[in-house]
Design a protein around this motif. Structure first.
Motif, PDB file in Angstrom:
ATOM      1  N   PHE A 106       0.818  -1.208   0.000  1.00  0.00           N
ATOM      2  CA  PHE A 106       0.000   0.000   0.000  1.00  0.00           C
ATOM      3  C   PHE A 106       0.855   1.263   0.000  1.00  0.00           C
ATOM      4  CE2 PHE A 106      -2.117   3.440   2.323  1.00  0.00           C
ATOM      5  CZ  PHE A 106      -3.240   3.608   1.543  1.00  0.00           C
ATOM      6  N   PHE A 107       1.828   1.344   0.906  1.00  0.00           N
ATOM      7  CA  PHE A 107       2.573   2.597   1.038  1.00  0.00           C
ATOM      8  C   PHE A 107       3.586   2.792  -0.085  1.00  0.00           C
ATOM      9  CE2 PHE A 107       0.997   2.257   5.401  1.00  0.00           C
ATOM     10  CZ  PHE A 107       0.562   3.556   5.597  1.00  0.00           C
ATOM     11  N   ARG A 108       4.036   1.723  -0.723  1.00  0.00           N
ATOM     12  CA  ARG A 108       4.875   1.896  -1.902  1.00  0.00           C
ATOM     13  C   ARG A 108       4.064   2.151  -3.158  1.00  0.00           C
ATOM     14  NH1 ARG A 108       9.612  -2.229  -3.064  1.00  0.00           N
ATOM     15  NH2 ARG A 108       7.837  -3.637  -3.307  1.00  0.00           N
ATOM     16  N   GLY A 109       2.808   1.744  -3.142  1.00  0.00           N
ATOM     17  CA  GLY A 109       1.988   1.845  -4.348  1.00  0.00           C
ATOM     18  C   GLY A 109       1.249   3.154  -4.506  1.00  0.00           C
ATOM     19  N   ALA A 154       2.778  15.700   9.099  1.00  0.00           N
ATOM     20  CA  ALA A 154       3.910  15.633   8.170  1.00  0.00           C
ATOM     21  C   ALA A 154       4.847  14.485   8.527  1.00  0.00           C
ATOM     22  CB  ALA A 154       4.666  16.960   8.178  1.00  0.00           C
ATOM     23  N   ILE A 155       5.135  14.323   9.813  1.00  0.00           N
ATOM     24  CA  ILE A 155       6.027  13.238  10.240  1.00  0.00           C
ATOM     25  C   ILE A 155       5.391  11.878   9.973  1.00  0.00           C
ATOM     26  CG2 ILE A 155       7.111  12.181  12.263  1.00  0.00           C
ATOM     27  CD1 ILE A 155       7.491  14.998  13.386  1.00  0.00           C
ATOM     28  N   LEU A 156       4.092  11.751  10.256  1.00  0.00           N
ATOM     29  CA  LEU A 156       3.409  10.479   9.997  1.00  0.00           C
ATOM     30  C   LEU A 156       3.390  10.160   8.505  1.00  0.00           C
ATOM     31  CD1 LEU A 156       0.378  10.707  12.449  1.00  0.00           C
ATOM     32  CD2 LEU A 156       2.239   9.049  12.544  1.00  0.00           C
ATOM     33  N   GLY A 157       3.071  11.155   7.689  1.00  0.00           N
ATOM     34  CA  GLY A 157       3.013  10.912   6.255  1.00  0.00           C
ATOM     35  C   GLY A 157       4.353  10.511   5.675  1.00  0.00           C
ATOM     36  N   LEU A 158       5.406  11.205   6.074  1.00  0.00           N
ATOM     37  CA  LEU A 158       6.738  10.887   5.560  1.00  0.00           C
ATOM     38  C   LEU A 158       7.266   9.577   6.140  1.00  0.00           C
ATOM     39  CD1 LEU A 158       8.386  14.439   5.732  1.00  0.00           C
ATOM     40  CD2 LEU A 158       7.595  13.255   3.689  1.00  0.00           C
ATOM     41  N   GLY A 159       7.073   9.379   7.449  1.00  0.00           N
ATOM     42  CA  GLY A 159       7.620   8.192   8.109  1.00  0.00           C
ATOM     43  C   GLY A 159       6.955   6.903   7.666  1.00  0.00           C
ATOM     44  N   LEU A 160       5.630   6.904   7.560  1.00  0.00           N
ATOM     45  CA  LEU A 160       4.931   5.687   7.147  1.00  0.00           C
ATOM     46  C   LEU A 160       5.261   5.321   5.700  1.00  0.00           C
ATOM     47  CD1 LEU A 160       1.417   6.176   8.770  1.00  0.00           C
ATOM     48  CD2 LEU A 160       3.389   4.953   9.669  1.00  0.00           C
ATOM     49  N   ASN A 161       5.349   6.335   4.833  1.00  0.00           N
ATOM     50  CA  ASN A 161       5.719   6.046   3.449  1.00  0.00           C
ATOM     51  C   ASN A 161       7.139   5.487   3.363  1.00  0.00           C
ATOM     52  OD1 ASN A 161       7.197   7.386   0.836  1.00  0.00           O
ATOM     53  ND2 ASN A 161       5.136   6.671   0.344  1.00  0.00           N
ATOM     54  N   GLU A 162       8.062   6.074   4.107  1.00  0.00           N
ATOM     55  CA  GLU A 162       9.453   5.624   4.046  1.00  0.00           C
ATOM     56  C   GLU A 162       9.630   4.246   4.665  1.00  0.00           C
ATOM     57  OE1 GLU A 162      13.277   5.591   2.959  1.00  0.00           O
ATOM     58  OE2 GLU A 162      11.820   7.147   2.435  1.00  0.00           O
ATOM     59  N   SER A 163       8.795   3.894   5.630  1.00  0.00           N
ATOM     60  CA  SER A 163       8.947   2.588   6.288  1.00  0.00           C
ATOM     61  C   SER A 163       8.771   1.440   5.300  1.00  0.00           C
ATOM     62  CB  SER A 163       7.931   2.458   7.422  1.00  0.00           C
ATOM     63  OG  SER A 163       6.601   2.408   6.915  1.00  0.00           O
ATOM     64  N   ALA A 164       7.930   1.630   4.283  1.00  0.00           N
ATOM     65  CA  ALA A 164       7.719   0.566   3.294  1.00  0.00           C
ATOM     66  C   ALA A 164       8.990   0.314   2.491  1.00  0.00           C
ATOM     67  CB  ALA A 164       6.565   0.944   2.366  1.00  0.00           C
ATOM     68  N   TYR A 165       9.697   1.367   2.116  1.00  0.00           N
ATOM     69  CA  TYR A 165      10.934   1.205   1.351  1.00  0.00           C
ATOM     70  C   TYR A 165      12.041   0.629   2.231  1.00  0.00           C
ATOM     71  CZ  TYR A 165       8.628   4.074  -2.165  1.00  0.00           C
ATOM     72  OH  TYR A 165       7.752   4.553  -3.105  1.00  0.00           O
ATOM     73  N   LEU A 166      12.160   1.141   3.451  1.00  0.00           N
ATOM     74  CA  LEU A 166      13.205   0.637   4.343  1.00  0.00           C
ATOM     75  C   LEU A 166      12.944  -0.811   4.742  1.00  0.00           C
ATOM     76  CD1 LEU A 166      13.935   3.646   6.740  1.00  0.00           C
ATOM     77  CD2 LEU A 166      15.274   2.840   4.795  1.00  0.00           C
ATOM     78  N   ALA A 167      11.678  -1.217   4.812  1.00  0.00           N
ATOM     79  CA  ALA A 167      11.375  -2.609   5.169  1.00  0.00           C
ATOM     80  C   ALA A 167      11.969  -3.563   4.144  1.00  0.00           C
ATOM     81  CB  ALA A 167       9.864  -2.805   5.270  1.00  0.00           C
ATOM     82  N   GLU A 168      11.886  -3.207   2.864  1.00  0.00           N
ATOM     83  CA  GLU A 168      12.474  -4.051   1.830  1.00  0.00           C
ATOM     84  C   GLU A 168      14.000  -4.034   1.893  1.00  0.00           C
ATOM     85  OE1 GLU A 168      10.535  -6.035  -0.732  1.00  0.00           O
ATOM     86  OE2 GLU A 168       9.648  -5.791   1.246  1.00  0.00           O
ATOM     87  N   ILE A 169      14.571  -2.887   2.233  1.00  0.00           N
ATOM     88  CA  ILE A 169      16.029  -2.807   2.389  1.00  0.00           C
ATOM     89  C   ILE A 169      16.488  -3.668   3.559  1.00  0.00           C
ATOM     90  CG2 ILE A 169      17.912  -1.243   3.003  1.00  0.00           C
ATOM     91  CD1 ILE A 169      16.439   0.945   1.447  1.00  0.00           C
ATOM     92  N   PHE A 170      15.776  -3.580   4.673  1.00  0.00           N
ATOM     93  CA  PHE A 170      16.136  -4.384   5.841  1.00  0.00           C
ATOM     94  C   PHE A 170      15.948  -5.872   5.555  1.00  0.00           C
ATOM     95  CE2 PHE A 170      15.854  -1.222   9.587  1.00  0.00           C
ATOM     96  CZ  PHE A 170      16.622  -0.308   8.869  1.00  0.00           C
TER      97      PHE A 170
END
Length: 321
Positions: A106-109, A154-170
């Motif tokens: 969802f957050f990457r899409g 702003a922090i929630l919007g940026l952080g939740l979106n970024e968590s999807a990308y970092l999850a794949e990196i981790f």
């Protein structure tokens, strides 16, 4: 018995390899760079006087501070969620695995700008946050606007979106560690949580850190989209406001670009040292330490090697062969 005099061997005269392409490319690049710098200096439309006036303006410096706060807070939230999501993706529990996959999907899409608009309108969609018994009495309630402020949105919007990308990196970092590491730790009686934090994650950090550093730099520049919330204290909004006031957009854009370059350079330096820390023993390019015993043995062999030509002269036929 005397042997005929033998001529000394003629050493090959090594000729260095020519690299004309390097010189030609260097001249072209330097020429383009000189022309670009010349245009920056002689073109009056850049208005460097205005750049010098506003580079340390109070609003601009405050915007830098708010931008750094947004970047750090959003990345902290994203990293915590990404670690949790990566562990869930590696779990044997299918509910955890599919929940993690759905979050990432969802957050990457969806575009980050759309997500920021949603968090800006959350108080319209849900005017109150309440808790209570289902179909029963309400225990407490509060206005959403008092909890989800512009900064929090702003922090929630940026952080939740970024968590999807970092999850794949981790997840990629965790999968880069050989499974035998976990099996060996389990054979020693260690629990799975301890294995992850003490064995797997430290080794995976060598793979995780470089792309995470890139995502942090990307997050710094993504903060320019928080106007969608709307959050109006970041660096981009501050310079745009000054540009609209002075009717000089170019010098104010240069001011913002200079600050972004300075912060990015500092982040790159920090990333370099973190990569060196987690790359010890693998990416270390320093020469290996000299073994004293090996050095002593090599010194003992050296005299016999120097005497080898004299021994060979006693058997000229073998020498000729």
């Amino acid at each position: 018995m005397e042997y005929p005099h033998r001529e000394a061997p003629v050493l090959n005269k090594a000729v260095p390899v020519r690299h004309p392409g390097r010189w030609i490319s260097a001249v072209i690049i330097l020429g383009v760079l000189v022309l670009f710098l010349q245009s920056l200096v002689i073109n009056p439309n850049f208005r460097w006087d205005i750049v010098g006036t506003y580079i340390l303006d109070t609003k601009v410096v405050q915007g830098v501070g708010w931008t750094l706060l947004l970047t750090v807070a959003s990345m902290v939230l994203a990293i915590v969620l990404a670690i949790l999501l990566a562990f869930m993706r590696q779990s044997d529990n299918p509910v955890f695995r599919w929940s993690s996959w759905a979050w990432v999907w969802f957050f990457r899409g969806t575009p980050v700008y759309t997500q920021l608009i949603f968090w800006g309108l959350v108080s319209v969609l849900y005017p109150k946050i309440s808790a209570g018994v289902p179909f029963g009495p309400e225990l407490f309630s509060m206005d959403t606007s008092t909890v989800v402020t512009a900064l929090a949105a702003a922090i929630l919007g940026l952080g939740l979106n970024e968590s999807a990308y970092l999850a794949e990196i981790f997840r990629a970092g965790l999968k880069s560690v050989d499974r035998g590491q976990m099996e060996a730790a389990e054979a020693l009686g260690m629990g799975k949580t301890k294995i992850m934090w003490r064995i797997i994650l430290p080794q995976a950090m060598r793979v995780i850190v470089p792309p995470t550093g890139n995502e942090t730099i990307g997050m710094l520049k993504t903060t320019s989209l928080v106007l969608a919330v709307p959050f109006t204290l970041d660096l981009t909004f501050a310079t745009n406001t000054l540009a609209n006031r002075t009717y000089l957009p170019v010098p104010l854009l240069i001011v913002a670009a200079i600050w972004y370059l300075v912060i990015t350079s500092l982040l790159m330096v920090g990333q370099h040292f973190i990569e060196d820390y987690y790359g010890r023993g693998v990416d270390n390019l320093a020469p290996a330490a000299v073994n004293p015993a090996a050095a002593k043995a090599a010194a003992a062999v050296a005299p016999s090697a120097s005497a080898e030509p004299a021994l060979r002269m006693d058997f000229p036929e073998e020498e000729e062969k």
